[in-house]
Design a protein around this motif. Structure first.
Motif, PDB file in Angstrom:
ATOM      1  N   GLY A 187       0.919  -1.297   0.014  1.00  0.00           N
ATOM      2  CA  GLY A 187       0.231  -0.020  -0.005  1.00  0.00           C
ATOM      3  C   GLY A 187       0.997   1.183   0.319  1.00  0.00           C
ATOM      4  O   GLY A 187       0.396   2.253  -0.687  1.00  0.00           O
ATOM      5  N   LEU A 188       1.955   1.258   0.977  1.00  0.00           N
ATOM      6  CA  LEU A 188       2.550   2.315   0.609  1.00  0.00           C
ATOM      7  C   LEU A 188       3.524   2.409  -0.572  1.00  0.00           C
ATOM      8  O   LEU A 188       3.219   3.650  -0.964  1.00  0.00           O
ATOM      9  CB  LEU A 188       3.597   2.038   1.766  1.00  0.00           C
ATOM     10  N   MET A 189       3.772   1.692  -1.352  1.00  0.00           N
ATOM     11  CA  MET A 189       4.767   1.518  -2.536  1.00  0.00           C
ATOM     12  C   MET A 189       3.138   2.024  -3.584  1.00  0.00           C
ATOM     13  O   MET A 189       3.872   3.539  -4.555  1.00  0.00           O
ATOM     14  CB  MET A 189       4.515   0.392  -2.998  1.00  0.00           C
ATOM     15  N   LEU A 190       2.462   1.579  -3.230  1.00  0.00           N
ATOM     16  CA  LEU A 190       1.519   2.200  -4.316  1.00  0.00           C
ATOM     17  C   LEU A 190       1.061   3.363  -3.625  1.00  0.00           C
ATOM     18  O   LEU A 190       0.975   4.286  -5.444  1.00  0.00           O
ATOM     19  CB  LEU A 190      -0.006   0.905  -4.087  1.00  0.00           C
ATOM     20  N   ALA A 191       1.249   3.698  -2.529  1.00  0.00           N
ATOM     21  CA  ALA A 191       0.724   5.509  -2.083  1.00  0.00           C
ATOM     22  C   ALA A 191       1.929   6.240  -2.981  1.00  0.00           C
ATOM     23  O   ALA A 191       1.883   7.317  -4.163  1.00  0.00           O
ATOM     24  CB  ALA A 191       0.583   5.233  -1.050  1.00  0.00           C
ATOM     25  N   LEU A 192       2.951   5.471  -3.152  1.00  0.00           N
ATOM     26  CA  LEU A 192       4.156   6.371  -3.822  1.00  0.00           C
ATOM     27  C   LEU A 192       4.059   6.389  -5.103  1.00  0.00           C
ATOM     28  O   LEU A 192       4.459   7.766  -5.594  1.00  0.00           O
ATOM     29  CB  LEU A 192       5.746   5.649  -3.308  1.00  0.00           C
ATOM     30  N   TYR A 193       3.755   5.255  -5.604  1.00  0.00           N
ATOM     31  CA  TYR A 193       3.640   5.371  -6.980  1.00  0.00           C
ATOM     32  C   TYR A 193       2.519   6.678  -7.828  1.00  0.00           C
ATOM     33  O   TYR A 193       2.432   7.141  -8.653  1.00  0.00           O
ATOM     34  CB  TYR A 193       3.545   4.091  -7.218  1.00  0.00           C
ATOM     35  N   LEU A 194       1.493   6.543  -7.055  1.00  0.00           N
ATOM     36  CA  LEU A 194       0.002   6.685  -7.262  1.00  0.00           C
ATOM     37  C   LEU A 194       0.153   8.878  -6.990  1.00  0.00           C
ATOM     38  O   LEU A 194       0.500   9.497  -8.167  1.00  0.00           O
ATOM     39  CB  LEU A 194      -0.555   6.830  -6.333  1.00  0.00           C
ATOM     40  N   ALA A 195       1.648   9.055  -5.894  1.00  0.00           N
ATOM     41  CA  ALA A 195       1.512   9.950  -5.895  1.00  0.00           C
ATOM     42  C   ALA A 195       2.686  10.938  -7.332  1.00  0.00           C
ATOM     43  O   ALA A 195       2.690  11.700  -7.690  1.00  0.00           O
ATOM     44  CB  ALA A 195       2.215  10.668  -4.461  1.00  0.00           C
ATOM     45  N   PHE A 196       3.410  10.597  -7.624  1.00  0.00           N
ATOM     46  CA  PHE A 196       4.047  10.223  -8.371  1.00  0.00           C
ATOM     47  C   PHE A 196       3.227  10.731  -9.626  1.00  0.00           C
ATOM     48  O   PHE A 196       3.189  12.031 -10.083  1.00  0.00           O
ATOM     49  CB  PHE A 196       5.651   9.252  -8.448  1.00  0.00           C
ATOM     50  N   ILE A 197       2.642   9.686  -9.522  1.00  0.00           N
ATOM     51  CA  ILE A 197       1.706   9.656 -11.447  1.00  0.00           C
ATOM     52  C   ILE A 197       0.785  10.856 -11.253  1.00  0.00           C
ATOM     53  O   ILE A 197       0.552  11.433 -11.919  1.00  0.00           O
ATOM     54  CB  ILE A 197       1.150   8.800 -11.586  1.00  0.00           C
ATOM     55  N   LEU A 198       0.254  11.210 -10.104  1.00  0.00           N
ATOM     56  CA  LEU A 198      -1.320  12.523  -9.639  1.00  0.00           C
ATOM     57  C   LEU A 198      -0.079  13.717  -9.859  1.00  0.00           C
ATOM     58  O   LEU A 198       0.300  14.781 -11.001  1.00  0.00           O
ATOM     59  CB  LEU A 198      -1.322  12.692  -8.236  1.00  0.00           C
ATOM     60  N   LEU A 199       1.257  13.815  -9.506  1.00  0.00           N
ATOM     61  CA  LEU A 199       2.237  15.159  -9.332  1.00  0.00           C
ATOM     62  C   LEU A 199       2.818  15.182 -11.275  1.00  0.00           C
ATOM     63  O   LEU A 199       2.671  16.138 -11.698  1.00  0.00           O
ATOM     64  CB  LEU A 199       3.960  14.791  -9.069  1.00  0.00           C
ATOM     65  N   ILE A 200       2.423  14.473 -11.833  1.00  0.00           N
ATOM     66  CA  ILE A 200       3.435  14.197 -13.693  1.00  0.00           C
ATOM     67  C   ILE A 200       1.843  14.706 -13.804  1.00  0.00           C
ATOM     68  O   ILE A 200       1.707  15.788 -14.911  1.00  0.00           O
ATOM     69  CB  ILE A 200       3.515  12.734 -14.202  1.00  0.00           C
ATOM     70  N   ALA A 201       0.928  14.204 -13.558  1.00  0.00           N
ATOM     71  CA  ALA A 201      -0.577  14.235 -14.371  1.00  0.00           C
ATOM     72  C   ALA A 201      -0.861  16.659 -13.934  1.00  0.00           C
ATOM     73  O   ALA A 201      -1.461  16.634 -14.728  1.00  0.00           O
ATOM     74  CB  ALA A 201      -1.986  13.578 -14.226  1.00  0.00           C
ATOM     75  N   PHE A 202      -0.681  16.636 -11.989  1.00  0.00           N
ATOM     76  CA  PHE A 202      -1.260  17.884 -12.025  1.00  0.00           C
ATOM     77  C   PHE A 202       0.026  19.070 -11.503  1.00  0.00           C
ATOM     78  O   PHE A 202      -0.620  20.606 -11.946  1.00  0.00           O
ATOM     79  CB  PHE A 202      -2.164  17.542 -10.834  1.00  0.00           C
ATOM     80  N   ARG A 203       1.037  18.319 -11.555  1.00  0.00           N
ATOM     81  CA  ARG A 203       2.273  19.816 -11.746  1.00  0.00           C
ATOM     82  C   ARG A 203       3.496  19.487 -12.544  1.00  0.00           C
ATOM     83  O   ARG A 203       4.676  19.346 -11.713  1.00  0.00           O
ATOM     84  CB  ARG A 203       2.195  19.614 -10.423  1.00  0.00           C
ATOM     85  N   PRO A 204       3.334  18.795 -13.852  1.00  0.00           N
ATOM     86  CA  PRO A 204       4.570  18.980 -14.687  1.00  0.00           C
ATOM     87  C   PRO A 204       5.299  20.258 -14.277  1.00  0.00           C
ATOM     88  O   PRO A 204       6.422  20.366 -14.158  1.00  0.00           O
ATOM     89  CB  PRO A 204       3.494  19.165 -16.034  1.00  0.00           C
ATOM     90  N   ASP A 205       4.851  21.698 -14.160  1.00  0.00           N
ATOM     91  CA  ASP A 205       5.697  22.621 -13.780  1.00  0.00           C
ATOM     92  C   ASP A 205       6.331  22.574 -12.351  1.00  0.00           C
ATOM     93  O   ASP A 205       7.886  22.940 -12.949  1.00  0.00           O
ATOM     94  CB  ASP A 205       4.485  23.780 -13.785  1.00  0.00           C
ATOM     95  N   TRP A 206       5.938  21.718 -11.664  1.00  0.00           N
ATOM     96  CA  TRP A 206       6.623  21.487  -9.982  1.00  0.00           C
ATOM     97  C   TRP A 206       7.518  20.237 -11.098  1.00  0.00           C
ATOM     98  O   TRP A 206       9.440  20.634 -10.686  1.00  0.00           O
ATOM     99  CB  TRP A 206       5.827  21.228  -9.563  1.00  0.00           C
ATOM    100  N   LEU A 207       7.324  19.504 -11.531  1.00  0.00           N
ATOM    101  CA  LEU A 207       8.211  18.609 -12.013  1.00  0.00           C
ATOM    102  C   LEU A 207       9.566  19.143 -13.108  1.00  0.00           C
ATOM    103  O   LEU A 207      10.287  18.242 -12.917  1.00  0.00           O
ATOM    104  CB  LEU A 207       7.577  16.893 -12.561  1.00  0.00           C
ATOM    105  N   GLY A 208       8.849  19.944 -14.049  1.00  0.00           N
ATOM    106  CA  GLY A 208       9.877  19.859 -14.688  1.00  0.00           C
ATOM    107  C   GLY A 208      10.905  21.743 -14.491  1.00  0.00           C
ATOM    108  O   GLY A 208      11.822  22.422 -14.987  1.00  0.00           O
ATOM    109  N   ALA A 209      10.175  22.406 -13.091  1.00  0.00           N
ATOM    110  CA  ALA A 209      11.458  22.798 -12.836  1.00  0.00           C
ATOM    111  C   ALA A 209      13.138  22.721 -12.230  1.00  0.00           C
ATOM    112  O   ALA A 209      12.798  21.757 -11.652  1.00  0.00           O
ATOM    113  CB  ALA A 209      10.555  24.109 -11.634  1.00  0.00           C
TER     114      ALA A 209
END
Length: 103
Positions: free
Chosen positions: A31-53
C-alpha cells in the motif's frame, strides 16, 4: 499426496501468527509503495510545471529527477524492510513452528 504433518503445521497457532504477520506487513508495504507511485503519477498529471522546474536557476537538473530517484530508492528501502523482518522475526517463527511440530 497429502502429508499429515501439513495438517499439523496449518493448525498450529505459530503458523497462523506467521501468516497473519507476513500478510499484514506485505499489505502495508504494498500500500505504501502504491501510494508513492500514485503520488508520483498525480504529480506528473497535475503539477508537471513543478517536476519540470529547475532545482536552482541555471541548473540542468529539474525536481523530477530527484523525485523519480526517490521513488526508485523507496522501492529498495521497502524491500529491505521486508527482508529484514523475513530474516529475523519470520525465520524465528518458522524455526519455532518446525521445532514444535517435529517433536
Amino acid at each position: 499426496m497429502y502429508d499429515p504433518i501439513h495438517a499439523l503445521i496449518h493448525a498450529h497457532p505459530k503458523f497462523q501468527e506467521l501468516v497473519r504477520k507476513r500478510e499484514r506487513l506485505a499489505w502495508i508495504l504494498s500500500g505504501l509503495m502504491l501510494a508513492l507511485y500514485l503520488a508520483f503519477i498525480l504529480l506528473i498529471a497535475f503539477r508537471p510545471d513543478w517536476l519540470g522546474a529547475r532545482i536552482r536557476p541555471g541548473a540542468p537538473t529539474t525536481w523530477g529527477i530527484p523525485a523519480g530517484i526517490g521513488l526508485i530508492v523507496s522501492a529498495f528501502v521497502l524491500t529491505g524492510i521486508y527482508v529484514r523482518r523475513a530474516n529475523g522475526e519470520f525465520d524465528r517463527l518458522t524455526r519455532e513452528l518446525l521445532e514444535d511440530v517435529t517433536r
